[in-house]
Motif scaffolding. Structure first.
Motif, PDB file in Angstrom:
ATOM      1  N   ARG A  39       0.904  -1.127   0.003  1.00  0.00           N
ATOM      2  CA  ARG A  39       0.161  -0.071  -0.021  1.00  0.00           C
ATOM      3  C   ARG A  39       0.811   1.479  -0.047  1.00  0.00           C
ATOM      4  N   ARG A  40       1.812   1.161   0.792  1.00  0.00           N
ATOM      5  CA  ARG A  40       2.751   2.475   0.819  1.00  0.00           C
ATOM      6  C   ARG A  40       3.861   2.470  -0.295  1.00  0.00           C
ATOM      7  N   HIS A  41       4.221   1.257  -0.905  1.00  0.00           N
ATOM      8  CA  HIS A  41       5.170   1.122  -2.015  1.00  0.00           C
ATOM      9  C   HIS A  41       4.812   0.198  -3.074  1.00  0.00           C
ATOM     10  N   PRO A  42       3.882   0.488  -3.873  1.00  0.00           N
ATOM     11  CA  PRO A  42       3.225  -0.147  -4.750  1.00  0.00           C
ATOM     12  C   PRO A  42       4.498  -0.639  -5.793  1.00  0.00           C
ATOM     13  N   GLU A  43       5.526   0.091  -5.852  1.00  0.00           N
ATOM     14  CA  GLU A  43       6.630  -0.305  -6.938  1.00  0.00           C
ATOM     15  C   GLU A  43       7.399  -1.623  -6.550  1.00  0.00           C
ATOM     16  N   LEU A  44       7.481  -2.128  -5.401  1.00  0.00           N
ATOM     17  CA  LEU A  44       7.813  -3.207  -4.802  1.00  0.00           C
ATOM     18  C   LEU A  44       7.704  -4.397  -5.388  1.00  0.00           C
ATOM     19  N   GLY A  45       6.207  -4.500  -5.581  1.00  0.00           N
ATOM     20  CA  GLY A  45       5.643  -5.664  -6.504  1.00  0.00           C
ATOM     21  C   GLY A  45       5.429  -6.888  -5.485  1.00  0.00           C
TER      22      GLY A  45
END
Length: 395
Positions: free
Chosen positions: A77-83
């Motif tokens: 939710r905080r870092h969608p780019e992590l995957g």
């Protein structure tokens, strides 16, 4: 290397059953193959490098019991780019962090049970099985007794909730069926039996339970509240017994019984078959049990009630009718789990089925029309529509 102390490399290699080239290689470097491997480096950048110490560790410290999947969902939710591919990496990293910085966990000490040492009691809810009596759902529990060493079991159908009366009746039935008593009787914290009792009633219940155990020469003990594994010798058996009852109901084809006695006989048959599998261990443990006393002790609660002009008395939010000739009398009532015995002085008058208040706390009634019909006949208009409500005649 032992042969190499006296022989040349080719001869030592032949005696050791490997090639000459391997012998010369060992001569040059005596390290094991596992010692020559260089540590494998990281093959890709650490995806959690910038968030683990700054975001994940604070969450683990603030909520030690939080699940890794919850932290995983919060990170996405905080870092969608992590995957989604970081989940396993995150779980391994959290597990490693908790091994070093996590809270201490409770240590379970394995026990060795001795014959005749410990018996255990507990209650288990049977509502999920959908048992009915003549089509009416049966809200009930099972009182369950078990010997820790041999696995002897006894089960007793309890119509109300957990109570001292149900415990006393079920425990004594189990002991007399077994033919002896263990040296220790263990229960849970009995919090359900103490529910809604004032301080004096709780002290009285504690004293009565201790007197019950003393009557059979047993030492009472309890496990700590909420620590189920301390009563594990019977907690795990609950599931096995309930599954056995559920399977037997499936094979029977129906969960409906003609009466309560038929259902109790059904439970007794299942428990008897389970005990037959442990017959040798049970027989060997019987020799280590204490002898039973000459008689049972009380498995009921005695209450004094007053019969009002309404032709009955109220007990535990239930109104019971009695013959009208008892109006104005004080009666001694023995309260069992499924019935009441009514006495005048030392004379037994009648037995009444026990009623239960509604789940919402509303009062209930146990009315026998034979106790009031003579008065209704004399009341004008009391039986105006009696034909509409007339009970079917017995054939």
């Amino acid at each position: 290397m032992k042969y190499r102390q006296t022989d040349s490399p080719p001869v030592a290699a032949a005696k050791a059953s490997f090639s000459t080239s391997t012998a010369y290689r060992i001569e040059q470097d005596r390290r094991l193959p596992s010692q020559k491997k260089a540590p494998r480096g990281r093959r890709r950048p650490d995806p959690l490098a910038r968030v683990f110490e700054t975001e994940i560790v604070p969450m683990l410290k603030a909520a030690p019991g939080v699940r890794p999947v919850t932290i995983f969902e919060e990170l996405l939710r905080r870092h969608p780019e992590l995957g989604a591919g970081i989940r396993r990496t995150l779980e391994r990293r959290i597990r490693a962090w908790r091994a070093i910085h996590g809270e201490e966990q409770e240590v379970i000490f394995r026990q060795t049970h001795e014959p005749g040492q410990r018996g255990l009691s507990d209650f288990t809810d049977m509502g999920e099985l959908g048992v009915t009596i003549a089509g009416v759902p049966l809200d009930h529990r099972l009182y369950h007794f078990r010997l820790a060493y041999s696995g002897f079991e006894h089960a007793h159908v309890v119509l109300g909730g957990e109570s001292f009366i149900a415990l006393a009746e079920g425990l004594q039935n189990a002991l007399w069926s077994l033919g002896g008593a263990p040296r220790e009787h263990r229960t849970d914290s009995l919090s359900a039996a103490f529910c809604n009792l004032d301080r004096d009633a709780k002290d009285d219940l504690t004293r009565r339970y201790e007197d019950l155990c003393a009557h059979y020469g047993m030492r009472p003990s309890r496990n700590n509240r909420g620590i189920a594994h301390e009563n594990g010798a019977i907690e795990s058996s609950h599931g096995h017994l309930k599954r056995a009852v559920g399977d037997a109901l499936l094979l029977r084809g129906t969960a409906d019984f003609d009466d309560l006695a038929a259902y109790r006989g059904f439970i007794d048959e299942i428990v008897s078959r389970r005990n037959a599998r442990n017959a040798k261990r049970i027989d060997s443990e019987r020799t280590a049990l204490q002898d039973l006393p000459d008689r049972r002790t009380s498995d009921y609660e005695e209450v004094i009630v007053h019969v009002t002009s309404s032709g009955g008395f109220t007990l535990r939010k239930v109104f019971y009718t009695v013959p009208s000739r008892l109006i104005g009398h004080r009666l001694r009532v023995r309260l069992y789990d499924d019935h009441l015995d009514v006495f005048v002085g030392g004379t037994h008058l009648l037995t009444l089925p026990r009623g239960r208040p509604h789940p919402n706390g509303k009062h209930d009634q146990v009315v026998d029309y034979r106790h009031v019909i003579h008065s209704l006949r004399r009341k004008p208009m009391a039986l105006l529509n009696r034909n509409r409500y007339e009970l079917p005649r017995r054939r």
